[in-house]
Structure formats: structure tokens, C-alpha cells
Write an enzyme that holds these catalytic residues in place. Structure first.
Site, PDB file in Angstrom:
ATOM      1  N   LEU A 146       5.340   6.790  -5.807  1.00 24.26           N
ATOM      2  CA  LEU A 146       5.179   7.934  -6.576  1.00 24.26           C
ATOM      3  C   LEU A 146       3.653   8.133  -6.868  1.00 24.26           C
ATOM      4  CD1 LEU A 146       6.727  10.496  -7.362  1.00 24.26           C
ATOM      5  CD2 LEU A 146       7.093   9.202  -9.624  1.00 24.26           C
ATOM      6  N   HIS A 147       3.228   7.098  -7.723  1.00 28.28           N
ATOM      7  CA  HIS A 147       1.725   7.040  -8.059  1.00 28.28           C
ATOM      8  C   HIS A 147       1.244   8.071  -8.749  1.00 28.28           C
ATOM      9  CE1 HIS A 147       1.854   3.706  -5.464  1.00 28.28           C
ATOM     10  NE2 HIS A 147       1.490   4.507  -4.360  1.00 28.28           N
ATOM     11  N   CYS A 180      -0.912   3.666  10.382  1.00 27.81           N
ATOM     12  CA  CYS A 180      -0.101   4.475   9.661  1.00 27.81           C
ATOM     13  C   CYS A 180      -0.710   5.788   9.759  1.00 27.81           C
ATOM     14  CB  CYS A 180      -0.013   4.177   8.070  1.00 27.81           C
ATOM     15  SG  CYS A 180       0.898   5.050   7.107  1.00 27.81           S
ATOM     16  N   ASN A 229      -5.725  -1.749  -5.869  1.00 29.99           N
ATOM     17  CA  ASN A 229      -6.443  -2.802  -5.362  1.00 29.99           C
ATOM     18  C   ASN A 229      -7.663  -2.148  -4.465  1.00 29.99           C
ATOM     19  OD1 ASN A 229      -7.310  -5.235  -4.292  1.00 29.99           O
ATOM     20  ND2 ASN A 229      -5.214  -6.008  -3.683  1.00 29.99           N
ATOM     21  N   CYS A 245      -2.821   8.134   2.724  1.00 27.30           N
ATOM     22  CA  CYS A 245      -2.851   7.839   1.179  1.00 27.30           C
ATOM     23  C   CYS A 245      -4.548   7.531   1.042  1.00 27.30           C
ATOM     24  CB  CYS A 245      -2.018   6.647   0.665  1.00 27.30           C
ATOM     25  SG  CYS A 245      -0.201   7.215   0.911  1.00 27.30           S
ATOM     26  N   CYS A 268      -2.213  -4.080   1.404  1.00 23.42           N
ATOM     27  CA  CYS A 268      -1.939  -3.238   2.505  1.00 23.42           C
ATOM     28  C   CYS A 268      -2.939  -3.223   3.531  1.00 23.42           C
ATOM     29  CB  CYS A 268      -1.367  -2.094   1.867  1.00 23.42           C
ATOM     30  SG  CYS A 268      -0.006  -1.430   2.696  1.00 23.42           S
ATOM     31  N   CYS A 289       6.648  -9.681   3.256  1.00 22.43           N
ATOM     32  CA  CYS A 289       6.379  -8.360   3.450  1.00 22.43           C
ATOM     33  C   CYS A 289       6.053  -7.900   4.934  1.00 22.43           C
ATOM     34  CB  CYS A 289       5.103  -8.069   2.637  1.00 22.43           C
ATOM     35  SG  CYS A 289       4.671  -6.343   2.639  1.00 22.43           S
ATOM     36  N   SER A 295      10.099   0.523   1.077  1.00 20.85           N
ATOM     37  CA  SER A 295       9.191   1.506   0.489  1.00 20.85           C
ATOM     38  C   SER A 295       8.881   2.767   1.113  1.00 20.85           C
ATOM     39  CB  SER A 295       8.162   0.516  -0.065  1.00 20.85           C
ATOM     40  OG  SER A 295       7.167   1.243  -0.871  1.00 20.85           O
ATOM     41  N   GLU A 314      -0.190  -7.171  10.005  1.00 20.81           N
ATOM     42  CA  GLU A 314      -0.272  -7.955   8.792  1.00 20.81           C
ATOM     43  C   GLU A 314       1.165  -8.508   8.161  1.00 20.81           C
ATOM     44  OE1 GLU A 314      -3.062  -6.802   5.746  1.00 20.81           O
ATOM     45  OE2 GLU A 314      -4.282  -5.881   7.369  1.00 20.81           O
ATOM     46  N   CYS A 372      -5.322   3.695   0.581  1.00 16.10           N
ATOM     47  CA  CYS A 372      -4.760   2.450   1.379  1.00 16.10           C
ATOM     48  C   CYS A 372      -5.679   2.232   2.517  1.00 16.10           C
ATOM     49  CB  CYS A 372      -3.418   3.209   1.683  1.00 16.10           C
ATOM     50  SG  CYS A 372      -2.492   1.830   2.784  1.00 16.10           S
TER      51      CYS A 372
END
Ligand code: SAH
Length: 346
Positions: free
Chosen positions: A215-216, A112, A290, A116, A333, A105, A191, A92, A119
Site C-alpha cells: 500500500l505504502h 518488472c 531501503n 514503483c 528487491c 524470498c 505480495s 535474485e 524499487c
């Protein structure tokens, strides 16, 4: 069959390659211009090259030229592309329109492996790294498609950029080259979820890009729950690495903080976060999560995001709420690729 990706060579590497073909160095520069300034996708378009050389290039190399599999445009002008690579894999790319220019982006991997929990990109794991040329081609595709120049890049699409370090470094060299589209390092943000040894490796390069750290959460308990990478590089290891990065590069880092209702959005979290990063001069980007299918998280509402921001500001930490572009077109993402994969399984 196994042609090499000519779009992935830095100008220096391409020069060596062209010399090995018995050609003068200036040909490399010309070919680089065709690939990275004029954005051609066929060797036959390189009209100033000798026919014999073009035939050899054709034989040995391919140009990264993904196909637009799907294209969605939101009312705010955001365009999301699902791009199909030569090997059939999809990634994407998102183009966002800001007052200061167009930002693309880019994805850096197919899938990945960071895991996470919130995600969509990581749900089916990592398939492979993208080549430098495949990363650059995302920008060229958006530029060709819209007919508009791209001035800024964020490496915030699918993948962990620091898990594909060498290709990402070559990509940065290509994209910032005055012989290419010449996007300045100061207009690029990278990032990372916090792969500490690679943050140190990146610092050594002393690039002028902006490092953004996802960080989150302000403590290990919450962060490990959201991001498995925190088990390998916990907060007390990550933050000193970010400080080292700032010291070595002289560049301020920014922190991403995706807000999840009831998980990381309490006043206590704001206090802990402020304590953790105060004095670093770092900037915090707050964004409501999201929600993606299969994830247990829901978003903090807008009012509470603003309350959290105000708290941070009161505690001396610079924080902004990220404008949510393209939310109606699955622009988070990995969402579009995931939809595509699910459809193909039917
Ligand atoms: N792997 C890198 C870059 C890609 S993700 C990283 O982790 O930073 C870009 C940003 O989007 C990261 O901050 C990531 O945590 C965040 N993100 C991913 N999925 C999200 C979602 N569903 N909602 C909000 N932010 C999300």
C-alpha cells in the site's frame, strides 16, 4: 534447442505429458518426485526410469537448474543469491533465517514493469516472466546450497507475481504438492502492488496463502507519486478489492508500508491509513525504505517508524515494524541484479 521446462508442469500436467509419450501414469509421479522432492538437476539421476524414456526426456525437456552466479551471506545468516537462468538472465533469491524456520524470498519475473519509484527491480523494465519451474528452482537451489529445509516462502523478490498469474499458480501447485517439497499454503505469502483484476482472480482460487498488498500510502496523491499502478487502480478501487478478497477467501490480508522520510510518514498519514483500513482486521508491516541509487527517497528513521506504529496501534490498527534482515548485503528487491547489470555494461 527449444526444450520445454519439465520442472514447470504440475503433477496433473506432467501425467498428461508422460502419457503422451506412451508411458504409464505412475512414471509421472516418480519423475515428479525426482524433480520436486529429491531435487535432482540431471535426468541421468532418475535411476528408476527406463533408459529409453530418459533418452527421450533428455531430448525434449530441460530441468530448471539455475547457476549460483553470486552468493552473499550477512552476519544474521541471511543469504542472497544472484542466480543465472539457462538463457543468461539473472534473478535474485534471498534465504532468511527466522525462529520458525527458513524463509525463501523468490523472484517471479526477470525485471518488472510496475515502475514503483523506490524499487530497484523495475528500473530497467520487464524482460520476461519466469516459468513455474524457474520459480520453484530458486527454493531448491537455496535448499541444496545450505543443506537446510525451507519451510516458508514469500513471493516478494523481483517481479509482480500477479503480472505472471498462470505461472505463479502452477508454481504454487507444485510447491505445495505432497508429492513435492510440500510447503503448505499457510506458509506462503504473495505480495502485490495492487493489480485489482488479478486480486479478484486470485480470490476465486480460494487459496489459503497470505495476500500482502503493497500500500505504502493512504491516499491517491502520495500513492500515485510512489507507485504508477495507482493511476490504474486507485485507493478507492484497491481497498474494496482487498475487502472482497477477505470476504471470499476468509483470509486476512496484510499491508506493506515502506516508510519514506517526509513523504508518507506524517501523523496525518497514520490517521488516514487507520481510517482507510480500520475494521478489516488487516495487519500493517512497516519497513523503512531501503534507498536505491537513482531514487529520490530516503528512509524514515527508526524512532519515527516506531512513533508511526504507536499511532496506528492507538487508532486500533495492528502494526509491526519489520526486522531488516540482510541490509548490508543489498538485500532490497532488485539491488543485486542491478549491480550485476551495471558491471556488465562497463
Ligand atoms: N511486486 C510485488 C512484490 C515484490 S516487492 C509488490 O509490489 O508487492 C516486495 C515488497 O518490497 C513490496 O512491498 C515493495 O513495495 C517493497 N520494496 C521494493 N523496493 C523497496 C525498497 N527499496 N525499500 C523498501 N521496500 C521496497
Amino acid at each position: 534447442m527449444d526444450k520445454r521446462c519439465i520442472s514447470s508442469y504440475t503433477l496433473e500436467q506432467l501425467t498428461a505429458e508422460v502419457k503422451a509419450l506412451g508411458q504409464p501414469a505412475f512414471r509421472a509421479k516418480q519423475i515428479f518426485h525426482w524433480l520436486h522432492q529429491k531435487l535432482v538437476t540431471e535426468f541421468s539421476a532418475m535411476t528408476d526410469q527406463p533408459k529409453a524414456l530418459l533418452a527421450r526426456l533428455e531430448e525434449q525437456y530441460r530441468i530448471a537448474a539455475p547457476e549460483i552466479e553470486r552468493r552473499q551471506q550477512a552476519k544474521d545468516g541471511t543469504v542472497k543469491y544472484l542466480l543465472r537462468m539457462a538463457d543468461g538472465n539473472c534473478i535474485e533469491t534471498v534465504l532468511m533465517r527466522y525462529h520458525y524456520g527458513n524463509t525463501v524470498c523468490v523472484s517471479t519475473q526477470v525485471g518488472c514493469r510496475m515502475g514503483c519509484r523506490f524499487c530497484a527491480s523495475t528500473q530497467a523494465g520487464r524482460v520476461r516472466d519466469l516459468t513455474a519451474g524457474e520459480i520453484a528452482a530458486q527454493i531448491y537451489t537455496a535448499q541444496r546450497d545450505t543443506g537446510e529445509r525451507v519451510s516458508h516462502i514469500v513471493l516478494m523478490g523481483i517481479g509482480e507475481p500477479l503480472d505472471n498469474f498462470d505461472n505463479v499458480m502452477d508454481f504454487l501447485s507444485i510447491i505445495s504438492s505432497p508429492d513435492g517439497v510440500n510447503i503448505g499454503m499457510r506458509n506462503i505469502s504473495l505480495s502485490t502492488c495492487g493489480v485489482v483484476p488479478m486480486i479478484d482472480k486470485l480470490a476465486e482460487k480460494k487459496l489459503q496463502l497470505t495476500l500482502s498488498v503493497s500500500l505504502h500510502a493512504p491516499n491517491n496523491e502520495i500513492r500515485s507519486e510512489m507507485m504508477p499502478v495507482n493511476n490504474a487502480y486507485p485507493v478507492e478501487v484497491l481497498i474494496p478489492a482487498v475487502r472482497r478478497y477477505q470476504d471470499v477467501t476468509g483470509r486476512r490480508v496484510s499491508f506493506e508500508y515502506s516508510m519514506v522520510r517526509g513523504v508518507n510518514d506524517s501523523d496525518a498519514c497514520a490517521h488516514q491509513l487507520a481510517k482507510l483500513i480500520r475494521g478489516m482486521g488487516a495487519h500493517v508491516n512497516l519497513i523503512p525504505i531501503n534507498p536505491v541509487d537513482g531514487s529520490p527517497y530516503s528512509a524514515t528513521d527508526a524512532e519515527n517508524v516506531r512513533r508511526f506504529q504507536k499511532k496506528l496501534e492507538d487508532l486500533g490498527v495492528n502494526a509491526t515494524v519489520r526486522r531488516r534482515l540482510g541490509s548490508e548485503i543489498s538485500a532490497a528487491c532488485g539491488q543485486l541484479r542491478r549491480e550485476e547489470m551495471q558491471q556488465n555494461q562497463l
